[in-house]
Motif scaffolding. Structure first.
Motif, PDB file in Angstrom:
ATOM      1  N   GLU B 325       0.846  -1.181   0.000  1.00 32.10           N
ATOM      2  CA  GLU B 325       0.000   0.000   0.000  1.00 32.10           C
ATOM      3  C   GLU B 325       0.889   1.242   0.000  1.00 32.10           C
ATOM      4  OE1 GLU B 325      -2.775   2.969   1.585  1.00 32.10           O
ATOM      5  OE2 GLU B 325      -0.908   2.273   2.516  1.00 32.10           O
ATOM      6  N   GLY B 326       0.504   2.239  -0.787  1.00 31.18           N
ATOM      7  CA  GLY B 326       1.343   3.405  -1.025  1.00 31.18           C
ATOM      8  C   GLY B 326       1.711   4.201   0.209  1.00 31.18           C
ATOM      9  N   GLU B 327       0.763   4.358   1.094  1.00 32.08           N
ATOM     10  CA  GLU B 327       1.029   5.213   2.251  1.00 32.08           C
ATOM     11  C   GLU B 327       2.099   4.616   3.169  1.00 32.08           C
ATOM     12  OE1 GLU B 327      -2.457   6.551   4.617  1.00 32.08           O
ATOM     13  OE2 GLU B 327      -1.007   6.315   6.239  1.00 32.08           O
ATOM     14  N   ALA B 328       2.073   3.281   3.297  1.00 27.96           N
ATOM     15  CA  ALA B 328       3.087   2.633   4.126  1.00 27.96           C
ATOM     16  C   ALA B 328       4.476   2.852   3.516  1.00 27.96           C
ATOM     17  CB  ALA B 328       2.791   1.145   4.251  1.00 27.96           C
ATOM     18  N   LEU B 329       4.543   2.759   2.204  1.00 29.69           N
ATOM     19  CA  LEU B 329       5.808   2.973   1.496  1.00 29.69           C
ATOM     20  C   LEU B 329       6.282   4.413   1.689  1.00 29.69           C
ATOM     21  CD1 LEU B 329       7.919   1.791  -0.347  1.00 29.69           C
ATOM     22  CD2 LEU B 329       6.447   2.245  -2.303  1.00 29.69           C
ATOM     23  N   LEU B 330       5.346   5.323   1.592  1.00 34.40           N
ATOM     24  CA  LEU B 330       5.669   6.744   1.808  1.00 34.40           C
ATOM     25  C   LEU B 330       6.270   6.968   3.198  1.00 34.40           C
ATOM     26  CD1 LEU B 330       3.441   9.731   0.874  1.00 34.40           C
ATOM     27  CD2 LEU B 330       4.236   9.551   3.206  1.00 34.40           C
ATOM     28  N   MET B 331       5.674   6.306   4.199  1.00 33.82           N
ATOM     29  CA  MET B 331       6.163   6.482   5.571  1.00 33.82           C
ATOM     30  C   MET B 331       7.569   5.902   5.751  1.00 33.82           C
ATOM     31  SD  MET B 331       3.938   8.263   7.093  1.00 33.82           S
ATOM     32  CE  MET B 331       4.531   8.165   8.775  1.00 33.82           C
ATOM     33  N   TYR B 332       7.814   4.778   5.111  1.00 34.30           N
ATOM     34  CA  TYR B 332       9.156   4.187   5.160  1.00 34.30           C
ATOM     35  C   TYR B 332      10.196   5.164   4.588  1.00 34.30           C
ATOM     36  CZ  TYR B 332       9.316  -0.716   6.636  1.00 34.30           C
ATOM     37  OH  TYR B 332       9.358  -1.863   7.370  1.00 34.30           O
ATOM     38  N   LEU B 333       9.888   5.704   3.422  1.00 35.64           N
ATOM     39  CA  LEU B 333      10.839   6.598   2.767  1.00 35.64           C
ATOM     40  C   LEU B 333      10.990   7.893   3.561  1.00 35.64           C
ATOM     41  CD1 LEU B 333       9.985   6.069  -1.007  1.00 35.64           C
ATOM     42  CD2 LEU B 333      11.855   5.086   0.309  1.00 35.64           C
ATOM     43  N   ASN B 334       9.898   8.329   4.144  1.00 35.71           N
ATOM     44  CA  ASN B 334       9.915   9.514   4.993  1.00 35.71           C
ATOM     45  C   ASN B 334      10.977   9.378   6.089  1.00 35.71           C
ATOM     46  OD1 ASN B 334       8.776  11.907   6.377  1.00 35.71           O
ATOM     47  ND2 ASN B 334       8.060  10.412   7.847  1.00 35.71           N
ATOM     48  N   MET B 335      11.061   8.168   6.636  1.00 31.17           N
ATOM     49  CA  MET B 335      12.031   7.962   7.707  1.00 31.17           C
ATOM     50  C   MET B 335      13.468   7.960   7.198  1.00 31.17           C
ATOM     51  SD  MET B 335      10.052   5.397  10.263  1.00 31.17           S
ATOM     52  CE  MET B 335       9.406   4.404   8.960  1.00 31.17           C
ATOM     53  N   LYS B 336      13.609   7.774   5.891  1.00 31.63           N
ATOM     54  CA  LYS B 336      14.953   7.836   5.285  1.00 31.63           C
ATOM     55  C   LYS B 336      15.252   9.231   4.754  1.00 31.63           C
ATOM     56  CE  LYS B 336      15.421   3.188   5.126  1.00 31.63           C
ATOM     57  NZ  LYS B 336      16.459   2.428   5.814  1.00 31.63           N
ATOM     58  N   ILE B 338      13.371  10.854   2.570  1.00 33.69           N
ATOM     59  CA  ILE B 338      12.934  10.985   1.171  1.00 33.69           C
ATOM     60  C   ILE B 338      11.448  11.335   1.167  1.00 33.69           C
ATOM     61  CG2 ILE B 338      12.645   9.781  -1.039  1.00 33.69           C
ATOM     62  CD1 ILE B 338      14.905   7.852   0.071  1.00 33.69           C
ATOM     63  N   TYR B 339      11.107  12.385   0.440  1.00 31.46           N
ATOM     64  CA  TYR B 339       9.736  12.866   0.491  1.00 31.46           C
ATOM     65  C   TYR B 339       9.040  12.692  -0.848  1.00 31.46           C
ATOM     66  CZ  TYR B 339      11.823  14.524   4.695  1.00 31.46           C
ATOM     67  OH  TYR B 339      12.498  14.551   5.887  1.00 31.46           O
ATOM     68  N   ILE B 340       8.019  11.851  -0.834  1.00 30.47           N
ATOM     69  CA  ILE B 340       7.256  11.556  -2.056  1.00 30.47           C
ATOM     70  C   ILE B 340       5.767  11.699  -1.749  1.00 30.47           C
ATOM     71  CG2 ILE B 340       9.031   9.973  -2.889  1.00 30.47           C
ATOM     72  CD1 ILE B 340       6.947   7.688  -2.115  1.00 30.47           C
ATOM     73  N   SER B 341       4.911  11.343  -2.690  1.00 31.85           N
ATOM     74  CA  SER B 341       3.490  11.394  -2.389  1.00 31.85           C
ATOM     75  C   SER B 341       2.783  10.159  -2.925  1.00 31.85           C
ATOM     76  CB  SER B 341       2.860  12.660  -2.966  1.00 31.85           C
ATOM     77  OG  SER B 341       2.540  12.463  -4.313  1.00 31.85           O
ATOM     78  N   THR B 342       1.576   9.962  -2.419  1.00 32.16           N
ATOM     79  CA  THR B 342       0.774   8.839  -2.879  1.00 32.16           C
ATOM     80  C   THR B 342      -0.647   9.300  -3.127  1.00 32.16           C
ATOM     81  OG1 THR B 342      -0.192   6.719  -2.274  1.00 32.16           O
ATOM     82  CG2 THR B 342       0.427   8.149  -0.466  1.00 32.16           C
ATOM     83  N   GLY B 343      -1.269   8.723  -4.134  1.00 29.81           N
ATOM     84  CA  GLY B 343      -2.662   9.050  -4.389  1.00 29.81           C
ATOM     85  C   GLY B 343      -3.567   8.218  -3.509  1.00 29.81           C
ATOM     86  N   ALA B 367      -4.307   0.884  -7.536  1.00 25.02           N
ATOM     87  CA  ALA B 367      -4.366   2.305  -7.198  1.00 25.02           C
ATOM     88  C   ALA B 367      -3.829   2.540  -5.789  1.00 25.02           C
ATOM     89  CB  ALA B 367      -5.795   2.818  -7.321  1.00 25.02           C
ATOM     90  N   HIS B 368      -4.128   1.603  -4.906  1.00 23.72           N
ATOM     91  CA  HIS B 368      -3.648   1.735  -3.518  1.00 23.72           C
ATOM     92  C   HIS B 368      -2.131   1.614  -3.427  1.00 23.72           C
ATOM     93  CE1 HIS B 368      -7.084   2.187  -1.002  1.00 23.72           C
ATOM     94  NE2 HIS B 368      -7.717   1.193  -1.579  1.00 23.72           N
ATOM     95  N   GLY B 369      -1.555   0.883  -4.355  1.00 15.24           N
ATOM     96  CA  GLY B 369      -0.114   0.636  -4.286  1.00 15.24           C
ATOM     97  C   GLY B 369       0.707   1.613  -5.103  1.00 15.24           C
ATOM     98  N   SER B 370       0.122   2.755  -5.439  1.00 16.21           N
ATOM     99  CA  SER B 370       0.853   3.678  -6.308  1.00 16.21           C
ATOM    100  C   SER B 370       1.500   4.818  -5.522  1.00 16.21           C
ATOM    101  CB  SER B 370      -0.094   4.269  -7.356  1.00 16.21           C
ATOM    102  OG  SER B 370      -0.857   5.297  -6.782  1.00 16.21           O
ATOM    103  N   VAL B 371       2.687   5.197  -5.971  1.00 16.94           N
ATOM    104  CA  VAL B 371       3.365   6.352  -5.375  1.00 16.94           C
ATOM    105  C   VAL B 371       3.896   7.246  -6.492  1.00 16.94           C
ATOM    106  CG1 VAL B 371       4.024   5.328  -3.162  1.00 16.94           C
ATOM    107  CG2 VAL B 371       5.503   5.010  -5.141  1.00 16.94           C
ATOM    108  N   ARG B 372       4.052   8.521  -6.163  1.00 20.12           N
ATOM    109  CA  ARG B 372       4.498   9.491  -7.166  1.00 20.12           C
ATOM    110  C   ARG B 372       5.798  10.154  -6.724  1.00 20.12           C
ATOM    111  NH1 ARG B 372       1.517  15.229  -7.979  1.00 20.12           N
ATOM    112  NH2 ARG B 372       2.659  15.568  -6.027  1.00 20.12           N
ATOM    113  N   PHE B 373       6.757  10.177  -7.623  1.00 16.01           N
ATOM    114  CA  PHE B 373       8.011  10.904  -7.405  1.00 16.01           C
ATOM    115  C   PHE B 373       8.011  12.063  -8.396  1.00 16.01           C
ATOM    116  CE2 PHE B 373       8.523   6.396  -6.814  1.00 16.01           C
ATOM    117  CZ  PHE B 373       9.260   6.256  -5.642  1.00 16.01           C
ATOM    118  N   THR B 374       8.198  13.289  -7.939  1.00 13.29           N
ATOM    119  CA  THR B 374       8.283  14.394  -8.895  1.00 13.29           C
ATOM    120  C   THR B 374       9.587  15.162  -8.694  1.00 13.29           C
ATOM    121  OG1 THR B 374       6.664  15.443  -7.418  1.00 13.29           O
ATOM    122  CG2 THR B 374       5.894  14.800  -9.602  1.00 13.29           C
ATOM    123  N   LEU B 375      10.343  15.249  -9.777  1.00 12.33           N
ATOM    124  CA  LEU B 375      11.690  15.828  -9.740  1.00 12.33           C
ATOM    125  C   LEU B 375      11.632  17.336  -9.938  1.00 12.33           C
ATOM    126  CD1 LEU B 375      13.281  13.317 -12.297  1.00 12.33           C
ATOM    127  CD2 LEU B 375      12.683  12.907  -9.909  1.00 12.33           C
TER     128      LEU B 375
END
Lengths: 207, 407
Positions: B325-336, B338-343, B367-375
């Motif tokens: 699920e995207g939000e869990a992935l976002l939280m993992y990266l947040n702790m590293k 790295i700041y991304i977003s999820t729909g 859709a739940h497993g999607s994340v967005r990286f914007t450069l």
């Protein structure tokens, strides 16, 4: 949406306890669905004294979904079946030192999955329940629904004021305001839980 | 209740701000303001703070400052001198203005049909819903699996009742760039006004209001390294757009309220910098984007959402990772760091944020497993290498936890 998690949630999210599955479990349950975005799988091993000697979970979902499942399994471990039945979502929330309101439903899902695993265990050892009526089945399904704003449970806090079932159609009158901030969430959640039982689901907010 | 919770970022900054990486990959949400722009804004706030409506010289300076920026932006989108460019609080206001202002004009001419798409930003979607409640007919165009609108459907729906066609230029979630020129040509042929939301595409994709037959255009500043709270709506001359904010006669009597001059000045500088060697910057971002996409797709069971090459926004990467699920992935990266977003958000069962992916034919699970990286122009290859390492590990960890992962 800003998500503010406590340290405890982060701890259990990054270092979840009791992850995995049990071979030949005494009880097993899987609740939620990938379409809803959260799903929890719980296995329990019960010894001959009726004590939960081991419990394992797997979870698909957000950080709080993982953290709540971790805590729910921790709370159940070493308890008797009767003690474990009394664990409720508020105990999980307390253990985590709070959950954002929109994530309260995660703790409900975790606890109810645990309860289903216990039910499954009781069924297999012969404490079999009588066949359920469709109304009972509907109530069973709605046990998982909570108003994240108030923490009130749809079933336990008697928010369902009227139910009428006619073949594959159910009409529910819910003691909630049409203006409630979480109305749409609750509406969708009810439908998700009931759609496999009914073709037509009508929800009326009567407050 | 509130102070019981800790903002992760703050906490981490306090505990280990020394060696903590900071990789900002959410430039689709907002961007860093360039130093040069920030300095100009500061100077404006403390030195040139006159009210442009005042008729003494100090006020007139502010007036001229605004007009300079207006002319600059108009030039960049190839607008005519007589066309309107109305400064306001940002793309959300611009979109609201375009929809409601044109609806009112439509009513006057007995036109009550709006054509938009299923993949719009909330600031088009919500006003459209409001109009629907008031009895307007709204057509939400379908999109294909890469997010391109159904052109045949548009052609079929375009009739004399349509008061506006509103289409997002480059999609904020998946980065798909619509063929604006083709759509504009059709709208012009059918004599229907055409609006695009260019919040994500300005400075990154060519916008030429003449060549592309654009009648209205929403712009904002904070996605192009300018300040927040400032944007503009371009309106072709001769369109009698009805105002929605009333008060004074500012902005050619189309948007009342004292102008946000520091915002406008900053927006102007950001536009100037944004267009300076922008082909080079876009090319660099595209190279980084494609490098990252290729790396990430090495992770098994991952899928790119949206289109490729020149039909994809140069800074957008949207990936679905199966079984998590995207939000869990976002939280993992947040702790590293790295700041991304999820729909995706498992709080809202209605799945509103990712209905774009659903419209593109992805399943709810995907859709739940999607994340967005914007450069951005500041993104480096090293940052993306670090992100990839953390990402791979995080996906593996979450998949180990997931009951959906095949054994």
């Amino acid at each position: 949406m800003t998500l503010e998690y406590t340290k405890k949630v982060i701890e259990h999210f990054t270092n979840p306890k009791n992850v995995g599955e049990i071979d030949n479990p005494s009880g097993h349950a899987i609740e939620g669905s990938p379409a809803c975005g959260d799903m929890v799988n719980i296995d329990i091993k019960v010894d001959d004294k009726g004590i939960i000697e081991d419990v394992k979970f797997k979870s698909y979902g957000c950080a709080s979904n993982i953290a709540t499942a971790s805590v729910a399994t921790e709370l159940a471990k070493g308890k008797t079946i009767e003690q474990a039945k009394n664990i409720n979502w508020k105990d999980v929330e307390k253990e985590l030192e709070g959950l954002p309101q929109v994530k309260v439903h995660c703790s409900v899902l975790a606890v109810n999955t645990l309860k289903k695993a216990i039910e499954n265990y009781e069924e297999t050892i012969g404490i079999k329940k009588e066949a359920k009526s469709i109304e009972e089945k509907a109530y069973d399904e709605l046990k998982n629904v909570v108003n994240p704003n108030t923490g009130n449970m749809l079933v336990d806090d008697k928010l369902i004021k009227e139910v009428s079932i006619k073949e594959k159609k159910i009409i529910l009158k819910i003691d909630l305001s049409d203006e409630d901030l979480y109305k749409n969430n609750i509406n969708d959640e009810i439908k998700e839980h009931l759609e496999h039982l009914f073709d037509v689901i009508e929800i009326i907010f009567i407050k | 209740m509130k102070n019981k919770f800790i903002y992760l970022n703050n906490e981490e900054k306090i505990s280990s701000n020394q060696n903590k990486p900071f990789v900002y990959l959410d430039n689709g949400a907002t961007t860093k303001v360039d130093e040069e722009t920030a300095n100009i804004i500061k100077n404006n706030i403390v030195e040139e703070y006159g009210n442009p409506s005042s008729i003494y010289e100090f006020g007139l300076n502010s007036f001229h400052n605004i007009e300079n920026v207006r002319n600059l932006i108009k030039k960049k989108i190839n607008a005519e001198k007589e066309d309107n460019l109305i400064f306001n609080s940002g793309a959300t206001e611009s979109n609201n203005f375009a929809i409601f202002g044109m609806a009112e004009l439509g009513l006057k001419n007995n036109k009550k049909k709006l054509i938009t798409t299923k993949i719009e930003h909330g600031s088009i979607k919500a006003p459209s819903k409001q109009l629907q409640k008031k009895g307007f007919e709204i057509v939400y165009l379908n999109v294909d699996s890469e997010g391109f609108i159904d052109f045949d459907q548009l052609e079929k729906e375009l009739d004399e009742n349509v008061f506006l066609v509103s289409i997002i230029h480059a999609n904020h979630e998946v980065g798909t760039i619509q063929n604006i020129e083709k759509i504009g040509k059709l709208c012009r042929k059918k004599n229907v006004f055409f609006h695009i939301d260019a919040a994500q595409s300005f400075t990154k994709v060519e916008i030429d209001v003449k060549k592309q037959n654009i009648d209205l255009l929403s712009l904002n500043s904070h996605k192009i390294h300018g300040p927040k709270g400032i944007g503009a709506l371009y309106v072709r001359k001769g369109i009698d757009l009805k105002k929605i904010i009333f008060g004074g006669p500012q902005e050619n009597n189309l948007r009342s309220g004292t102008e946000n001059i520091p915002g406008i000045i900053g927006f102007g500088k950001a536009t100037e910098i944004g267009f300076d060697k922008n082909e080079e910057k876009v090319k660099e971002m595209k190279e980084l984007r494609d490098y990252f996409i290729e790396k990430v797709l090495e992770i098994p069971n991952s899928h790119l959402n949206g289109s490729k090459d020149d039909k994809r926004l140069c800074n957008n990467i949207n990936i679905t990772f199966d079984f998590i699920e995207g939000e869990a992935l976002l939280m993992y990266l947040n702790m590293k760091g790295i700041y991304i977003s999820t729909g995706s958000a498992c709080s809202s069962r209605s799945l509103e944020p990712s209905d774009i992916l659903i419209s593109m034919g992805r399943s709810y699970e995907q859709a739940h497993g999607s994340v967005r990286f914007t450069l951005s122009k500041y993104t480096t290859k090293e940052e993306l290498e670090y992100t990839f390492t953390c990402l791979k590990e995080s996906v593996e960890n979450l998949r180990k936890l997931s009951p959906l992962t095949p054994k």
